[in-house]
Design an enzyme around this catalytic site. Structure first.
Site, short mmCIF file in Angstrom:
data_model
loop_
_atom_site.label_atom_id
_atom_site.label_comp_id
_atom_site.label_asym_id
_atom_site.label_seq_id
_atom_site.Cartn_x
_atom_site.Cartn_y
_atom_site.Cartn_z
N ASP A 26 0.81 -1.22 0.00
CA ASP A 26 0.00 0.00 0.00
C ASP A 26 0.84 1.27 0.00
O ASP A 26 0.44 2.31 0.54
CB ASP A 26 -0.97 0.01 1.20
CG ASP A 26 -1.76 -1.28 1.27
OD1 ASP A 26 -2.27 -1.68 0.23
OD2 ASP A 26 -1.82 -1.89 2.35
N GLU A 27 2.00 1.20 -0.62
CA GLU A 27 2.89 2.36 -0.66
C GLU A 27 2.48 3.35 -1.74
O GLU A 27 3.01 4.46 -1.80
CB GLU A 27 4.34 1.93 -0.94
CG GLU A 27 4.96 1.02 0.11
CD GLU A 27 4.75 -0.44 -0.21
OE1 GLU A 27 3.95 -0.74 -1.12
OE2 GLU A 27 5.36 -1.29 0.46
N LYS B 279 2.09 1.96 -5.12
CA LYS B 279 2.69 1.38 -6.33
C LYS B 279 1.78 1.59 -7.53
O LYS B 279 2.24 1.87 -8.62
CB LYS B 279 2.93 -0.13 -6.16
CG LYS B 279 3.99 -0.46 -5.13
CD LYS B 279 4.15 -1.96 -4.97
CE LYS B 279 2.96 -2.63 -4.36
NZ LYS B 279 2.65 -2.28 -2.98
N GLY C 299 -4.11 -4.77 -3.61
CA GLY C 299 -5.12 -3.78 -3.97
C GLY C 299 -4.44 -2.48 -4.30
O GLY C 299 -3.57 -2.01 -3.57
N HIS C 300 -4.78 -1.94 -5.44
CA HIS C 300 -4.23 -0.64 -5.85
C HIS C 300 -5.39 0.32 -6.00
O HIS C 300 -6.38 -0.02 -6.63
CB HIS C 300 -3.60 -0.74 -7.24
CG HIS C 300 -2.32 -1.51 -7.30
ND1 HIS C 300 -1.45 -1.62 -6.26
CD2 HIS C 300 -1.76 -2.17 -8.33
CE1 HIS C 300 -0.40 -2.33 -6.64
NE2 HIS C 300 -0.56 -2.69 -7.89
N GLN D 105 2.19 -6.12 -3.24
CA GLN D 105 2.72 -6.27 -1.87
C GLN D 105 4.05 -5.54 -1.69
O GLN D 105 4.72 -5.20 -2.64
CB GLN D 105 2.96 -7.74 -1.51
CG GLN D 105 1.75 -8.41 -0.92
CD GLN D 105 0.85 -8.93 -2.00
OE1 GLN D 105 1.30 -9.59 -2.91
NE2 GLN D 105 -0.40 -8.62 -1.91
N THR E 30 -9.62 -5.18 1.69
CA THR E 30 -10.40 -5.67 2.84
C THR E 30 -11.13 -4.55 3.57
O THR E 30 -11.98 -4.84 4.40
CB THR E 30 -9.46 -6.34 3.85
OG1 THR E 30 -8.47 -5.37 4.24
CG2 THR E 30 -8.76 -7.55 3.26
N ARG F 99 -9.96 -2.88 5.83
CA ARG F 99 -9.46 -2.81 7.22
C ARG F 99 -8.70 -1.51 7.47
O ARG F 99 -7.98 -1.03 6.58
CB ARG F 99 -8.48 -3.97 7.48
CG ARG F 99 -9.14 -5.32 7.60
CD ARG F 99 -8.13 -6.38 7.94
NE ARG F 99 -7.26 -6.70 6.80
CZ ARG F 99 -6.31 -7.63 6.86
NH1 ARG F 99 -6.09 -8.31 7.96
NH2 ARG F 99 -5.56 -7.88 5.79
N VAL G 146 2.11 14.15 -4.01
CA VAL G 146 1.54 15.12 -3.07
C VAL G 146 0.01 15.10 -3.11
O VAL G 146 -0.65 16.03 -2.63
CB VAL G 146 2.08 16.55 -3.34
CG1 VAL G 146 3.53 16.66 -2.95
CG2 VAL G 146 1.88 16.96 -4.80
P1 IMP Z 1 -2.22 -12.91 2.56
O1 IMP Z 1 -1.36 -12.41 1.47
O2 IMP Z 1 -3.69 -12.66 2.35
O3 IMP Z 1 -1.92 -14.34 2.93
O4 IMP Z 1 -1.87 -12.07 3.89
C1 IMP Z 1 -0.60 -12.13 4.52
C2 IMP Z 1 -0.21 -10.78 5.06
O5 IMP Z 1 0.08 -9.91 3.99
C3 IMP Z 1 -1.29 -10.09 5.89
O6 IMP Z 1 -0.68 -9.31 6.89
C4 IMP Z 1 -1.96 -9.19 4.87
O7 IMP Z 1 -2.62 -8.10 5.47
C5 IMP Z 1 -0.75 -8.75 4.06
N1 IMP Z 1 -1.07 -8.35 2.69
C6 IMP Z 1 -1.34 -9.15 1.65
N2 IMP Z 1 -1.56 -8.42 0.55
C7 IMP Z 1 -1.40 -7.14 0.89
C8 IMP Z 1 -1.46 -5.90 0.15
O8 IMP Z 1 -1.70 -5.84 -1.06
N3 IMP Z 1 -1.23 -4.77 0.87
C9 IMP Z 1 -0.93 -4.80 2.20
N4 IMP Z 1 -0.86 -5.93 2.90
C10 IMP Z 1 -1.08 -7.08 2.26
MG MG Z 2 -2.74 -2.21 -1.59
#
Ligand code: IMP
Ligand code: MG
Length: 443
Positions: free
Chosen positions: A13-14, A16, A40-41, A223, A308, A310, A421
């Site tokens: 989530d930087e 990208k 997710g982008h 990721q 998600t 979250r 920015v």
């Molecule tokens: P998984 O990839 O769903 O198995 O999750 C493993 C870990 O990677 C968890 O902490 C997720 O929240 C994190 N994670 C997976 N995909 C992303 C992403 O695209 N952005 C941020 N965190 C991620």
């Molecule tokens: Mg993301």
């Protein structure tokens, strides 16, 4: 310049997606090489605001070829929904090619993903629940189903029967869940196969040919590097194979490592993390909440997961981890994102080292224990207290914002060539372009 990797330098989530969206203008092929729809982008451009999970962020440029490489695991329902959603909003997907050799997320994968999390109890990873981890597990166990399998009734049936039988024993015996019905799974996935047929291709050959023709290929990381299986904060990581670091880029699309000449590392001006695991610079309370809600940036662009929803954990910029990810990825250029989000802060902090059991260090601890014990050592800088979202030249940034950027640059040890920015495509300060040409020197 043949291939460029864009990779996240933190926990994902930087930004990208927006970085790829910007640089894709210079490239012929934009390819995703790892992970699944756990990624997710969020992208905002003249066509609107979009959330992408599997399709490369290059899709908004109609003259580009977008590839989902064999290193990605694909949930056909998700990718087809994404295709429909884009088409409905006038974004063509006709140049999207999906590897026939990519593994498929099957219906047992999300079930196992959440059941495993329950079993882990307080050691839960906090996965996205998308089935991505279990799909990579099957890939490595050689029980995976590939896109090509969905394109042929006989082959799919032959492949599905024994795998489903095996999985049903696990679903019922280990987790106490209902078994999946063969006929339902078969029909649903063969129907997906029909719809995916026109997209399915030998993507390694497409990428290789583009490379032979000297075209520029952008390898889009999903990721962040700190979620990488080997070099991240194991076991609080994602399961992607090939790795979610830059080295996985060429492997995940079918190129050799020598094709990559540039690695752009994307870092946020602070840290975020979703899911569990150590985060030494994590902050809480109002200080964190201000940033989570969007800080001094655009309202409604706060720190909540694209996949998600979250709330993301928030922390100050961690120079120790940033140096680690710059090293393991061989980063040659940095994009620093969301500088605008910190504009509200009276002071901003940067972590320059850790103290672990009374010992000072400037390198990332090699063990989980070390990461969990690490206490950040901070440098505190004065905030800049003014909106920067309309700034387009580095020299027009407030002095304190420039000092903040330059301090981060010195900790990473690589030049920051782009600073975002704001969420829109043009809300960026570009000081050196993708070819290495200096547009504006930092001063
Ligand atoms: P998984 O990839 O769903 O198995 O999750 C493993 C870990 O990677 C968890 O902490 C997720 O929240 C994190 N994670 C997976 N995909 C992303 C992403 O695209 N952005 C941020 N965190 C991620
Ligand atoms: Mg993301």
């Amino acid at each position: 310049m043949p291939a460029v990797v864009i990779i996240g330098g933190q926990w994902g989530d930087e930004g990208k997606g927006r970085t790829v969206d910007f640089h894709s203008q210079y490239c012929s092929v934009i390819a995703r090489y790892s992970a699944g729809n756990n990624a997710g982008h969020t992208i905002m451009n003249d066509q609107g605001k979009f959330a992408l999970h599997v399709i490369p962020a290059g899709i908004f440029r109609p003259d580009k070829i977008c590839v989902i490489g064999h290193g990605v695991v694909i949930d056909p329902g998700v990718v087809l929904d994404e295709i429909d959603g884009l088409e409905e909003r006038g974004v063509s997907t006709k140049n999207l090619r999906i590897s026939r050799n990519a593994n498929v997320i099957m219906p047992w994968h999300p079930l196992i993903d959440s059941a495993d999390e329950n079993l882990r109890g307080k050691l839960a990873i906090g996965t996205t629940g998308t089935g991505t981890g279990p799909a990579f597990h099957d890939k490595v166990a050689r029980t995976g189903i590939r896109v090509a399998d969905l394109l042929d009734r006989e082959r799919f049936s032959e492949r599905l029967k024994p795998v489903l039988d095996y999985k049903n024993r696990i679903l019922t015996g280990l987790y106490g869940l209902e078994p999946l019905v063969y006929a339902d799974v078969f029909e649903t996935y063969i129907t997906y196969g029909e719809r995916l047929r026109s997209y399915a291709d030998d993507t390694a050959a497409i990428v290789q040919q583009a490379h032979d023709e000297g075209k520029m290929i952008l390898l889009e990381g999903a990721q962040g590097s700190l979620l990488d299986l080997d070099t991240g904060t194991y076991p609080y990581v994602t399961s992607s194979v090939p790795a979610s670091i830059a080295a996985g880029g060429p492997a995940g699309v079918g190129l050799g490592p020598t094709a990559v000449q540039k690695v752009i590392g994307v870092y946020k001006a602070y840290q975020t993390r979703v899911g569990n695991g150590p985060m030494p610079t994590e902050i809480f309370g109002q200080e964190a909440e201000d940033i989570r809600q969007g800080g001094g940036g655009v309202a409604g662009t706060g720190e909540f997961g694209t996949t998600t929803g979250r709330a993301r954990r928030i922390g100050w910029f961690d120079g120790v981890l940033a140096k680690h990810t710059a090293d393991i990825n061989g980063i040659t250029s940095v994009a620093l994102t969301r500088l605008d989000t910190l504009s509200h802060a009276d002071e901003v902090k940067i972590c320059t080292g850790y103290e672990i059991a009374g010992i000072s260090t400037e390198t990332m601890p090699a063990t989980l224990w070390g990461m969990e014990q690490a206490k950040p050592v901070y440098e505190t800088l004065d905030g800049w207290g003014e909106d920067v979202s309309d700034v387009r030249r580095f020299s027009d940034l407030p002095k304190n914002a420039r000092s903040f950027v330059k301090r981060i640059e010195s900790l990473i040890g690589v030049t920051i060539d782009m600073i975002s920015v704001g969420p829109e495509r043009d809300q960026a300060i570009v000081t050196r372009d993708i070819f290495g040409t200096v547009i504006e020197a930092h001063q």
